[in-house]
Design an enzyme around this catalytic site. Sequence first.
Site, PDB file in Angstrom:
ATOM      1  N   LYS A   1      47.584  62.753  40.535  1.00 45.15           N
ATOM      2  CA  LYS A   1      46.986  61.585  41.175  1.00 45.15           C
ATOM      3  C   LYS A   1      45.478  61.727  40.986  1.00 45.15           C
ATOM      4  CE  LYS A   1      46.189  59.170  45.524  1.00 45.15           C
ATOM      5  NZ  LYS A   1      46.130  59.312  46.993  1.00 45.15           N
TER       6      LYS A   1
ATOM      7  N   THR B   1      47.945  59.667  57.526  1.00 49.37           N
ATOM      8  CA  THR B   1      47.288  59.600  58.825  1.00 49.37           C
ATOM      9  C   THR B   1      48.200  59.020  59.901  1.00 49.37           C
ATOM     10  OG1 THR B   1      45.131  59.345  57.751  1.00 49.37           O
ATOM     11  CG2 THR B   1      45.269  58.741  60.074  1.00 49.37           C
TER      12      THR B   1
ATOM     13  N   ALA C   1      46.285  54.420  51.210  1.00 46.96           N
ATOM     14  CA  ALA C   1      45.073  54.328  52.036  1.00 46.96           C
ATOM     15  C   ALA C   1      45.129  53.149  53.008  1.00 46.96           C
ATOM     16  CB  ALA C   1      43.810  54.228  51.186  1.00 46.96           C
ATOM     17  N   GLY C   2      45.040  53.465  54.295  1.00 50.01           N
ATOM     18  CA  GLY C   2      44.943  52.441  55.316  1.00 50.01           C
ATOM     19  C   GLY C   2      46.259  51.944  55.876  1.00 50.01           C
TER      20      GLY C   2
ATOM     21  N   GLY D   1      42.320  56.235  55.923  1.00 57.56           N
ATOM     22  CA  GLY D   1      42.341  56.665  57.311  1.00 57.56           C
ATOM     23  C   GLY D   1      42.057  55.577  58.322  1.00 57.56           C
TER      24      GLY D   1
END
Length: 240
Positions: free
Chosen positions: A96, A206, A183-184, A157
């Site tokens: 990645k 997260t 992400a997110g 995050g």
Amino acid sequence: MADELCIGELCLKSRFMLGSGKTSVYTPELVKAAVEYAGVEMISVAIAKLDTEEDPIPFIPESVVILPNTLGARDSESAVAMARHAADSGLGKIVKLEIMQDSKYFLPDAPETLRATEILTNEGFTVLPYMYPELVTAKELYNAGAKALIPLASPSGSNKGLQTKDFIEVLIREIDLPIIVDAGIGKPSQACEAMEIGCAAVMAKTALSTAGNIRIMARSFKKAIEAGREAYLSQESQRL
């Protein structure tokens, strides 16, 4: 016919991947919950943490595919060096690719990512670039040999969900590669939405690591991703 996620020559049954996240480290509890309750078959590990006290590999089951990532790389040269180190360490030639100049927003550097993709592809790596969902960059990465694209949904995050949804949908329509949103993604409902629009998989950490009950959250993500995938396939069937 099994509905598998294939990236290059690698095929997985699960469409949920455990990412590295912006903060916190892996713990045995988190990995165990992700594998046993969410059905995770791939876990992304920061190459920079190999052989350190934060190295999670000792408690990742052998059945799980480790996806080394170049988190911490600020240019193509350092990212390529990291990928080569991971391969030399026995983690295979899949990576990645994450290249970011700033440590505040964790936004990818497109030119350096493209440069590293070209170099690593020529060396036989299966490259999965982390990128902002922008079509021109996506086409360049595709032409450079990327085997999947990993666009960000929102800042790492942040748990804000699909803030870039419209742009991700463009990639899904126009790029003939698996689109793995990362992400997110902070809720199972957000993961479900990503799958429902046609993303090939979801990567998150997260949301799990900060949950009050990691096992329940992991199981919820599994169900949400499966539901979103089924909803997408039902719409595809109608179009066909």
